[in-house]
Design a protein around this motif. Structure first.
Motif, PDB file in Angstrom:
ATOM      1  N   ARG A  53     -10.385  -6.419  12.905  1.00  0.00           N
ATOM      2  CA  ARG A  53      -9.838  -5.905  11.644  1.00  0.00           C
ATOM      3  C   ARG A  53      -8.496  -5.254  11.938  1.00  0.00           C
ATOM      4  NH1 ARG A  53     -12.930  -2.272   7.890  1.00  0.00           N
ATOM      5  NH2 ARG A  53     -11.058  -2.821   6.766  1.00  0.00           N
TER       6      ARG A  53
ATOM      7  N   ASP B  61      -7.120  -2.635  10.940  1.00  0.00           N
ATOM      8  CA  ASP B  61      -7.172  -1.177  11.123  1.00  0.00           C
ATOM      9  C   ASP B  61      -7.558  -0.786  12.553  1.00  0.00           C
ATOM     10  OD1 ASP B  61      -7.675  -0.559   7.868  1.00  0.00           O
ATOM     11  OD2 ASP B  61      -8.510  -2.401   8.682  1.00  0.00           O
TER      12      ASP B  61
ATOM     13  N   ASN C 192       2.252   0.030   8.304  1.00  0.00           N
ATOM     14  CA  ASN C 192       1.436   0.954   7.505  1.00  0.00           C
ATOM     15  C   ASN C 192       0.202   1.419   8.282  1.00  0.00           C
ATOM     16  OD1 ASN C 192       1.095  -1.969   6.914  1.00  0.00           O
ATOM     17  ND2 ASN C 192      -0.734  -1.325   5.852  1.00  0.00           N
ATOM     18  N   VAL C 193      -0.461   0.455   8.937  1.00  0.00           N
ATOM     19  CA  VAL C 193      -1.680   0.746   9.691  1.00  0.00           C
ATOM     20  C   VAL C 193      -1.344   1.510  10.989  1.00  0.00           C
ATOM     21  CG1 VAL C 193      -3.365  -0.496  11.120  1.00  0.00           C
ATOM     22  CG2 VAL C 193      -3.100  -1.102   8.726  1.00  0.00           C
TER      23      VAL C 193
ATOM     24  N   HIS D 259       5.632  -8.208   4.762  1.00  0.00           N
ATOM     25  CA  HIS D 259       6.420  -7.154   4.109  1.00  0.00           C
ATOM     26  C   HIS D 259       5.665  -6.550   2.931  1.00  0.00           C
ATOM     27  CE1 HIS D 259      10.289  -7.559   6.140  1.00  0.00           C
ATOM     28  NE2 HIS D 259       9.985  -8.842   6.249  1.00  0.00           N
TER      29      HIS D 259
ATOM     30  N   TYR E 287      -4.557   5.784   2.597  1.00  0.00           N
ATOM     31  CA  TYR E 287      -3.562   6.188   3.603  1.00  0.00           C
ATOM     32  C   TYR E 287      -3.379   7.709   3.569  1.00  0.00           C
ATOM     33  CZ  TYR E 287      -2.788   1.322   4.388  1.00  0.00           C
ATOM     34  OH  TYR E 287      -2.982   0.016   4.722  1.00  0.00           O
TER      35      TYR E 287
ATOM     36  N   ASP F  88      -0.766   3.252  -2.751  1.00  0.00           N
ATOM     37  CA  ASP F  88      -1.343   2.040  -2.165  1.00  0.00           C
ATOM     38  C   ASP F  88      -0.235   1.064  -1.771  1.00  0.00           C
ATOM     39  OD1 ASP F  88      -3.325   0.350  -1.276  1.00  0.00           O
ATOM     40  OD2 ASP F  88      -3.898  -0.386  -3.252  1.00  0.00           O
ATOM     41  N   LEU F  89      -0.634   0.009  -1.078  1.00  0.00           N
ATOM     42  CA  LEU F  89       0.333  -1.017  -0.685  1.00  0.00           C
ATOM     43  C   LEU F  89       0.696  -1.877  -1.892  1.00  0.00           C
ATOM     44  CD1 LEU F  89      -1.249  -2.228   2.665  1.00  0.00           C
ATOM     45  CD2 LEU F  89       0.657  -0.642   2.354  1.00  0.00           C
ATOM     46  N   VAL F  90       1.957  -2.222  -1.963  1.00  0.00           N
ATOM     47  CA  VAL F  90       2.458  -3.057  -3.059  1.00  0.00           C
ATOM     48  C   VAL F  90       3.312  -4.148  -2.438  1.00  0.00           C
ATOM     49  CG1 VAL F  90       3.860  -3.076  -5.170  1.00  0.00           C
ATOM     50  CG2 VAL F  90       2.629  -0.990  -4.526  1.00  0.00           C
TER      51      VAL F  90
ATOM     52  N   THR G 293      -0.579  -6.290  -9.056  1.00  0.00           N
ATOM     53  CA  THR G 293      -1.831  -5.514  -9.138  1.00  0.00           C
ATOM     54  C   THR G 293      -1.601  -4.219  -9.924  1.00  0.00           C
ATOM     55  OG1 THR G 293      -2.456  -6.424  -7.015  1.00  0.00           O
ATOM     56  CG2 THR G 293      -3.697  -4.505  -7.744  1.00  0.00           C
TER      57      THR G 293
ATOM     58  N   SER H  16       7.068  -1.340   4.916  1.00  0.00           N
ATOM     59  CA  SER H  16       6.278  -1.855   6.048  1.00  0.00           C
ATOM     60  C   SER H  16       6.472  -3.349   6.265  1.00  0.00           C
ATOM     61  CB  SER H  16       4.797  -1.569   5.784  1.00  0.00           C
ATOM     62  OG  SER H  16       4.017  -2.012   6.859  1.00  0.00           O
TER      63      SER H  16
HETATM   64  O1  PRT Z   1     -10.284  -7.099   7.160  1.00  0.00           O
HETATM   65  P1  PRT Z   1      -9.033  -6.364   7.454  1.00  0.00           P
HETATM   66  O2  PRT Z   1      -9.206  -4.872   7.467  1.00  0.00           O
HETATM   67  O3  PRT Z   1      -8.370  -6.891   8.683  1.00  0.00           O
HETATM   68  O4  PRT Z   1      -8.041  -6.775   6.278  1.00  0.00           O
HETATM   69  P2  PRT Z   1      -7.368  -5.926   5.119  1.00  0.00           P
HETATM   70  O5  PRT Z   1      -8.005  -6.349   3.848  1.00  0.00           O
HETATM   71  O6  PRT Z   1      -7.299  -4.476   5.437  1.00  0.00           O
HETATM   72  O7  PRT Z   1      -5.880  -6.413   5.226  1.00  0.00           O
HETATM   73  P3  PRT Z   1      -5.027  -7.530   4.445  1.00  0.00           P
HETATM   74  O8  PRT Z   1      -5.225  -8.850   5.095  1.00  0.00           O
HETATM   75  O9  PRT Z   1      -5.167  -7.444   2.969  1.00  0.00           O
HETATM   76  O10 PRT Z   1      -3.562  -6.956   4.812  1.00  0.00           O
HETATM   77  C1  PRT Z   1      -3.138  -6.899   6.136  1.00  0.00           C
HETATM   78  C2  PRT Z   1      -1.745  -6.301   6.161  1.00  0.00           C
HETATM   79  O11 PRT Z   1      -0.884  -7.100   5.352  1.00  0.00           O
HETATM   80  C3  PRT Z   1      -1.607  -4.907   5.560  1.00  0.00           C
HETATM   81  O12 PRT Z   1      -2.004  -3.872   6.440  1.00  0.00           O
HETATM   82  C4  PRT Z   1      -0.120  -4.868   5.266  1.00  0.00           C
HETATM   83  O13 PRT Z   1       0.602  -4.542   6.431  1.00  0.00           O
HETATM   84  C5  PRT Z   1       0.216  -6.318   4.887  1.00  0.00           C
HETATM   85  N1  PRT Z   1       0.359  -6.532   3.425  1.00  0.00           N
HETATM   86  C6  PRT Z   1       1.442  -7.135   2.859  1.00  0.00           C
HETATM   87  C7  PRT Z   1      -0.487  -6.211   2.448  1.00  0.00           C
HETATM   88  C8  PRT Z   1       0.105  -6.618   1.244  1.00  0.00           C
HETATM   89  N2  PRT Z   1       1.288  -7.190   1.535  1.00  0.00           N
HETATM   90  C9  PRT Z   1      -0.596  -6.410  -0.007  1.00  0.00           C
HETATM   91  N3  PRT Z   1      -0.070  -6.749  -1.051  1.00  0.00           N
HETATM   92  N4  PRT Z   1      -1.704  -5.631   2.452  1.00  0.00           N
HETATM   93  C10 PRT Z   1      -2.368  -5.463   1.289  1.00  0.00           C
HETATM   94  N5  PRT Z   1      -1.856  -5.810   0.076  1.00  0.00           N
HETATM   95  C11 PRT Z   1      -2.742  -5.556  -1.106  1.00  0.00           C
HETATM   96  C12 PRT Z   1      -2.602  -4.127  -1.663  1.00  0.00           C
HETATM   97  O14 PRT Z   1      -3.499  -3.260  -0.957  1.00  0.00           O
HETATM   98  C13 PRT Z   1      -3.011  -4.290  -3.127  1.00  0.00           C
HETATM   99  O15 PRT Z   1      -4.406  -4.321  -3.274  1.00  0.00           O
HETATM  100  O16 PRT Z   1      -2.404  -6.391  -2.203  1.00  0.00           O
HETATM  101  C14 PRT Z   1      -2.484  -5.669  -3.428  1.00  0.00           C
HETATM  102  C15 PRT Z   1      -1.114  -5.537  -4.035  1.00  0.00           C
HETATM  103  O17 PRT Z   1      -0.409  -6.732  -3.987  1.00  0.00           O
HETATM  104  P4  PRT Z   1       0.631  -7.106  -5.131  1.00  0.00           P
HETATM  105  O18 PRT Z   1       1.273  -8.366  -4.665  1.00  0.00           O
HETATM  106  O19 PRT Z   1      -0.160  -7.295  -6.403  1.00  0.00           O
HETATM  107  O20 PRT Z   1       1.624  -5.968  -5.240  1.00  0.00           O
END
Ligand code: PRT
Ligand code: ZN
Length: 300
Positions: free
Chosen positions: A55, A57, A76-77, A104, A132, A170-172, A177, A192
């Motif tokens: 994972r 994290d 970020n992580v 990104h 976070y 949160d991440l965007v 979303t 990030s």
């Molecule tokens: O199982 P595991 O823990 O490995 O996976 P995870 O679900 O935690 O991670 P994952 O695969 O979703 O994301 C891995 C990494 O991708 C993150 O740590 C970021 O560095 C990067 N990343 C890039 C993102 C996004 N873009 C992203 N959009 N991680 C998550 N999101 C999610 C965000 O949390 C929100 O729910 O997407 C949603 C928002 O997206 P938009 O496009 O609607 O803005």
């Protein structure tokens, strides 16, 4: 020495947004792997370099604890783990070596549409939902804001609707979303992208050499992404002007042409994209027979 101790371990995300990019990058470095049945491990076939699929994290912890020598994860992580270790009196035993230009996103604070938000001071006394916690705490402290941080492990964006928080952090990436949940981005906490981290624990010499080799290849792969090889003919009199027009090129090679004295061939690696406009400007400056080629590999 145990043969496993002589091998390098790289931690990458098992399944998620970073997985394909990370595997592709390592394959471009010339590494070949066979995946184990449980899909948690990839054995390096042509070099003593194996992958641990985990994972995202867990990646900074595995590198910090010296279980893996290198790791690829989102900043970020990495940042969250580093701040977490610091706040518990520890210290991250890893350093960031490359930014990879994929994955990104930004860690952002978002407000429900009906909240009148002015600036960061509007967060004072509020409840903010996030996974976070450390990064947000650090950001609030830096901005002299006191707020309650509510930990959410997922689906952070529904916290305001559930009455559990006033804002979210949160991440965007696209912002879709947020829009779907009637939220608007108000502050950026962290920009990030995926990065490579390396353990700061001292390595045995042969391992350090292997790590250096793989980092050098990674650097080469990252450099050629934008690079182009450009060839053209130029009048000697226009050489200076033409050299200035070549984007991101330090030392063009100038080769005399057999058939004519006043013209030369110019070859250069351009480390930036070569656009049609650049070619048109070069032609206007006197260049002819322009050719732009992709660069496959580069070793500085
Ligand atoms: O199982 P595991 O823990 O490995 O996976 P995870 O679900 O935690 O991670 P994952 O695969 O979703 O994301 C891995 C990494 O991708 C993150 O740590 C970021 O560095 C990067 N990343 C890039 C993102 C996004 N873009 C992203 N959009 N991680 C998550 N999101 C999610 C965000 O949390 C929100 O729910 O997407 C949603 C928002 O997206 P938009 O496009 O609607 O803005
Ligand atoms: Zn995760």
């Amino acid at each position: 020495m145990d043969s496993t101790e002589q091998r390098i371990k790289i931690a990458i995300q098992k399944s998620g947004r970073l997985t394909d990019h990370s595997l592709d990058l390592l394959e471009r470095c010339g590494l070949k792997f066979t995946q184990s049945k449980d899909q948690l491990f990839c054995y390096g076939e042509n070099m003593p370099i194996d992958l641990l699929l985990v994972r995202d994290d867990d990646i900074p912890g595995l590198v910090s604890d010296d279980v893996c020598d290198l790791g690829i994860a989102g900043l970020n992580v990495i940042n969250e783990k580093r701040l977490g270790l610091l706040s518990s009196g520890g210290c991250a035993q890893f350093r960031q070596v490359f930014a990879l230009d994929f994955g990104h996103c930004r860690l952002a604070i978002a407000a429900p549409y009906d909240v009148a938000y002015e600036n960061v001071a509007s967060l004072q006394g509020s409840r903010i939902a996030t996974s976070y916690v450390q990064t947000l705490r650090h950001y609030l402290e830096k901005n002299n804001v006191q707020a309650d941080i509510e930990y959410f492990s997922g689906a952070v964006e529904i916290a305001p609707k559930l009455g559990k928080a006033d804002f979210i952090c949160d991440l965007v990436s696209t912002g879709n979303t947020l829009t779907a949940n009637q939220l608007v981005e108000v502050e950026t906490v962290l920009q990030s992208e995926a990065v490579v981290i390396q353990t700061s624990a001292p390595l045995a010499e042969h391992k350090q050499q292997l790590v250096n080799r793989i980092l050098q290849r990674l650097d080469g792969v990252l450099q050629v992404r934008e690079s182009k090889y450009i060839m053209l003919h130029a009048p000697r009199s226009a050489l200076a002007e033409i050299a200035d027009l070549l984007p991101g090129s330090e030392y063009p090679t100038v080769i005399p042409l057999d058939s004519c004295d006043d013209k030369v061939a110019v070859h250069a690696v351009c480390r930036e994209n070569v656009f049609w406009e650049t070619l048109e400007n070069l032609k206007e400056a006197g260049a002819s027979s322009l050719l732009v080629l992709p660069v496959e590999k580069m070793l500085a």
